[in-house]
Write a protein that holds these residues in place. Structure first.
Motif, PDB file in Angstrom:
ATOM      1  N   GLY A   1       0.819  -1.190   0.000  1.00  0.00           N
ATOM      2  CA  GLY A   1       0.000   0.000   0.000  1.00  0.00           C
ATOM      3  C   GLY A   1       0.859   1.248   0.000  1.00  0.00           C
ATOM      4  O   GLY A   1       1.951   1.271   0.576  1.00  0.00           O
ATOM      5  N   VAL A   2       0.359   2.299  -0.668  1.00  0.00           N
ATOM      6  CA  VAL A   2       1.051   3.585  -0.724  1.00  0.00           C
ATOM      7  C   VAL A   2       0.043   4.662  -0.363  1.00  0.00           C
ATOM      8  O   VAL A   2      -0.977   4.818  -1.047  1.00  0.00           O
ATOM      9  CB  VAL A   2       1.643   3.872  -2.119  1.00  0.00           C
ATOM     10  CG1 VAL A   2       2.324   5.233  -2.137  1.00  0.00           C
ATOM     11  CG2 VAL A   2       2.635   2.787  -2.521  1.00  0.00           C
ATOM     12  N   LEU A   3       0.321   5.417   0.690  1.00  0.00           N
ATOM     13  CA  LEU A   3      -0.528   6.535   1.083  1.00  0.00           C
ATOM     14  C   LEU A   3       0.115   7.822   0.598  1.00  0.00           C
ATOM     15  O   LEU A   3       1.218   8.169   1.024  1.00  0.00           O
ATOM     16  CB  LEU A   3      -0.701   6.573   2.602  1.00  0.00           C
ATOM     17  CG  LEU A   3      -1.442   5.384   3.232  1.00  0.00           C
ATOM     18  CD1 LEU A   3      -1.557   5.564   4.732  1.00  0.00           C
ATOM     19  CD2 LEU A   3      -2.822   5.204   2.617  1.00  0.00           C
ATOM     20  N   GLY A   4      -0.558   8.528  -0.308  1.00  0.00           N
ATOM     21  CA  GLY A   4      -0.016   9.750  -0.878  1.00  0.00           C
ATOM     22  C   GLY A   4      -0.119   9.717  -2.385  1.00  0.00           C
ATOM     23  O   GLY A   4      -0.233   8.638  -3.002  1.00  0.00           O
ATOM     24  N   SER A   5      -0.077  10.900  -2.984  1.00  0.00           N
ATOM     25  CA  SER A   5      -0.184  10.980  -4.444  1.00  0.00           C
ATOM     26  C   SER A   5       0.819  11.969  -5.033  1.00  0.00           C
ATOM     27  O   SER A   5       0.619  12.476  -6.122  1.00  0.00           O
ATOM     28  CB  SER A   5      -1.612  11.388  -4.842  1.00  0.00           C
ATOM     29  OG  SER A   5      -2.000  12.578  -4.175  1.00  0.00           O
ATOM     30  N   GLY A   6       1.889  12.262  -4.300  1.00  0.00           N
ATOM     31  CA  GLY A   6       2.924  13.160  -4.801  1.00  0.00           C
ATOM     32  C   GLY A   6       3.876  12.449  -5.749  1.00  0.00           C
ATOM     33  O   GLY A   6       3.666  11.295  -6.145  1.00  0.00           O
ATOM     34  N   ASP A   7       4.956  13.159  -6.121  1.00  0.00           N
ATOM     35  CA  ASP A   7       5.934  12.604  -7.063  1.00  0.00           C
ATOM     36  C   ASP A   7       6.557  11.312  -6.539  1.00  0.00           C
ATOM     37  O   ASP A   7       6.708  10.333  -7.274  1.00  0.00           O
ATOM     38  CB  ASP A   7       7.037  13.637  -7.334  1.00  0.00           C
ATOM     39  CG  ASP A   7       6.516  14.819  -8.122  1.00  0.00           C
ATOM     40  OD1 ASP A   7       5.473  14.661  -8.781  1.00  0.00           O
ATOM     41  OD2 ASP A   7       7.143  15.892  -8.085  1.00  0.00           O
ATOM     42  N   PHE A   8       6.938  11.320  -5.257  1.00  0.00           N
ATOM     43  CA  PHE A   8       7.599  10.143  -4.703  1.00  0.00           C
ATOM     44  C   PHE A   8       6.627   8.967  -4.634  1.00  0.00           C
ATOM     45  O   PHE A   8       6.996   7.825  -4.933  1.00  0.00           O
ATOM     46  CB  PHE A   8       8.156  10.450  -3.315  1.00  0.00           C
ATOM     47  CG  PHE A   8       9.110   9.404  -2.800  1.00  0.00           C
ATOM     48  CD1 PHE A   8      10.453   9.467  -3.104  1.00  0.00           C
ATOM     49  CD2 PHE A   8       8.651   8.343  -2.030  1.00  0.00           C
ATOM     50  CE1 PHE A   8      11.331   8.491  -2.653  1.00  0.00           C
ATOM     51  CE2 PHE A   8       9.516   7.369  -1.572  1.00  0.00           C
ATOM     52  CZ  PHE A   8      10.862   7.449  -1.884  1.00  0.00           C
ATOM     53  N   ALA A   9       5.386   9.244  -4.235  1.00  0.00           N
ATOM     54  CA  ALA A   9       4.394   8.171  -4.152  1.00  0.00           C
ATOM     55  C   ALA A   9       4.147   7.558  -5.527  1.00  0.00           C
ATOM     56  O   ALA A   9       4.046   6.330  -5.664  1.00  0.00           O
ATOM     57  CB  ALA A   9       3.089   8.724  -3.574  1.00  0.00           C
ATOM     58  N   ARG A  10       4.060   8.386  -6.563  1.00  0.00           N
ATOM     59  CA  ARG A  10       3.851   7.873  -7.921  1.00  0.00           C
ATOM     60  C   ARG A  10       5.040   7.032  -8.378  1.00  0.00           C
ATOM     61  O   ARG A  10       4.865   5.947  -8.950  1.00  0.00           O
ATOM     62  CB  ARG A  10       3.614   9.040  -8.889  1.00  0.00           C
ATOM     63  CG  ARG A  10       2.321   9.785  -8.616  1.00  0.00           C
ATOM     64  CD  ARG A  10       1.925  10.651  -9.810  1.00  0.00           C
ATOM     65  NE  ARG A  10       2.897  11.700 -10.063  1.00  0.00           N
ATOM     66  CZ  ARG A  10       2.835  12.919  -9.550  1.00  0.00           C
ATOM     67  NH1 ARG A  10       1.840  13.230  -8.722  1.00  0.00           N
ATOM     68  NH2 ARG A  10       3.733  13.821  -9.856  1.00  0.00           N
ATOM     69  N   SER A  11       6.251   7.530  -8.130  1.00  0.00           N
ATOM     70  CA  SER A  11       7.449   6.783  -8.534  1.00  0.00           C
ATOM     71  C   SER A  11       7.551   5.469  -7.775  1.00  0.00           C
ATOM     72  O   SER A  11       7.944   4.435  -8.334  1.00  0.00           O
ATOM     73  CB  SER A  11       8.695   7.631  -8.287  1.00  0.00           C
ATOM     74  OG  SER A  11       8.643   8.833  -9.016  1.00  0.00           O
ATOM     75  N   LEU A  12       7.190   5.506  -6.506  1.00  0.00           N
ATOM     76  CA  LEU A  12       7.230   4.302  -5.679  1.00  0.00           C
ATOM     77  C   LEU A  12       6.228   3.266  -6.188  1.00  0.00           C
ATOM     78  O   LEU A  12       6.544   2.074  -6.293  1.00  0.00           O
ATOM     79  CB  LEU A  12       6.932   4.670  -4.227  1.00  0.00           C
ATOM     80  CG  LEU A  12       7.102   3.585  -3.169  1.00  0.00           C
ATOM     81  CD1 LEU A  12       8.539   3.081  -3.139  1.00  0.00           C
ATOM     82  CD2 LEU A  12       6.708   4.123  -1.803  1.00  0.00           C
ATOM     83  N   ALA A  13       5.032   3.722  -6.541  1.00  0.00           N
ATOM     84  CA  ALA A  13       4.017   2.802  -7.062  1.00  0.00           C
ATOM     85  C   ALA A  13       4.452   2.178  -8.381  1.00  0.00           C
ATOM     86  O   ALA A  13       4.249   0.976  -8.616  1.00  0.00           O
ATOM     87  CB  ALA A  13       2.696   3.553  -7.235  1.00  0.00           C
ATOM     88  N   VAL A  14       5.074   2.985  -9.245  1.00  0.00           N
ATOM     89  CA  VAL A  14       5.567   2.469 -10.528  1.00  0.00           C
ATOM     90  C   VAL A  14       6.618   1.395 -10.306  1.00  0.00           C
ATOM     91  O   VAL A  14       6.588   0.315 -10.927  1.00  0.00           O
ATOM     92  CB  VAL A  14       6.142   3.624 -11.383  1.00  0.00           C
ATOM     93  CG1 VAL A  14       6.885   3.072 -12.601  1.00  0.00           C
ATOM     94  CG2 VAL A  14       5.037   4.569 -11.823  1.00  0.00           C
TER      95      VAL A  14
END
Length: 362
Positions: A1-14
């Protein structure tokens, strides 16, 4: 799970999705943020994301941690990975990870991934620092996050318990911590030699002969200063090793601790050597540019006119010719050898050499 929608959260999800993990992203506005994440990642509300995940990356700012308090009941027993950083060194009395742990005592908090940039996450470990520093008071949680980091292509490094989180959070904020002393040393040496050469080449001729040679300052004075700094810096690379050997011989043991000043000196040798190479490389470029100066062209024309007036057919001086040829040749060889030393001092190159090869080059 990833909480957040910033640049780091997007890169982490990718990166997580590309590594084969099932990713669920928690956002306060899932419909608006869904297009920012890869199709393999499920974007939903924070409460739903927390229910579906066992390991949750908290990719929000410290100031917003309190907004997660409404999720305290569903967060019980979860592993929270704090990836945040501060804007200043030691900005808070307690680290962000410790603060997060105090807000959610029923969760296991792990500090990790804060020294990895969003760009590195997107590009893969090959384009950035491969190390992921991890700390937590729970060994099993650390092992779980370390396994995730390994699958993502990174190298997990166990930094101990949660008390190390403050130091880990300070690492991305420090600007060249190992280079400060060598840089100040190089600047100090440059200032000393520059002052001496300025007095010798500009001020002294002006006082004695009333000759204005200020034009020499940008190129010629600097060019004379650079090799002086380079030679002294290079000698400072090998001098502490000699002092350390003398200390071991004097005390008859290699297990006695060196004085703090010598220990610090030994640790900064690589940086001092690379700055020596930098000054030598600048000196080579400046030397190649000497004939391009307008002042040099004027002096050539002036010399030619004088020779024509005096009706001299040649000004060839064998000794000066040979001296300059040998000087340039030896300079090129010296720069080549210094380049070899500099290249083999880089960690990626040095790690590919065994000890005998490295010591042979030295």
């Amino acid at each position: 799970g990833v909480l957040g929608s910033g640049d780091f959260a997007r890169s982490l999800a990718v990166r997580l999705a590309c590594s084969g993990f099932r990713v669920v992203v928690g956002s306060r506005n899932p419909k608006r943020k869904a297009g920012l994440f890869p199709a393999a990642a499920e974007v939903t509300f924070q409460a739903e994301a927390v229910k579906k995940a066992d390991v949750i990356f908290v990719a929000i700012f410290r100031e917003h941690y309190s907004t997660l308090c409404d999720l305290a009941d569903v967060l019980v027993g979860k592993i929270l990975v704090d990836v945040s950083n501060n804007t200043e060194v030691n900005h808070h009395k307690e680290s962000n990870a410790e603060y997060l742990a105090s807000l959610f005592p029923a969760c296991t908090v792990v500090k990790a991934f804060n020294v990895v940039s969003a760009w590195t996450l997107q590009s893969g470990a090959r384009d950035g620092n491969k190390q992921v520093l991890i700390c937590s008071n729970n060994q099993e949680a650390k092992r779980t996050v370390a396994e995730i980091a390994q699958v993502m292509g990174f190298t997990p490094v166990d930094m101990g318990c949660m008390s190390s989180a403050c130091e880990i959070e300070n690492i991305p904020l420090r600007l060249l911590p190992a280079w400060k002393i060598p840089i100040f040393l190089a600047l100090g040496l440059f200032l000393c030699f520059f002052t001496y050469n300025l007095i010798r080449q500009v001020i002294h001729p002006y006082i004695r002969e009333q000759k204005n040679k200020l034009y020499k300052i940008p190129i010629e004075v600097v060019n004379t200063t650079l090799p002086c700094v380079s030679y002294v810096m290079l000698s400072l690379v090998y001098l502490p090793g000699v002092l350390a050997a003398c200390s071991q011989l004097y005390y008859g043991t290699k297990y006695r601790r060196f004085p703090d000043w010598l220990d610090q000196w030994l640790q900064h040798r690589k940086q001092i050597g690379l700055l020596s190479f930098f000054c030598a490389a600048l000196h080579a470029v400046y030397s190649l540019c000497l004939p391009m100066r307008r002042s040099h062209r004027y002096l050539l024309i002036e010399t030619a006119v004088k020779q024509a007036v005096e009706k001299k057919m040649t000004i060839w001086v064998e000794e000066e010719v040979w001296r300059m040829e040998i000087y340039i040749s030896v300079g090129i060889i010296a720069l080549g050898l210094l380049s070899l030393l500099a290249i083999t001092s880089l960690p990626s190159i040095a790690n590919s050499l065994n000890w005998r090869e490295f010591s042979f080059i030295q």
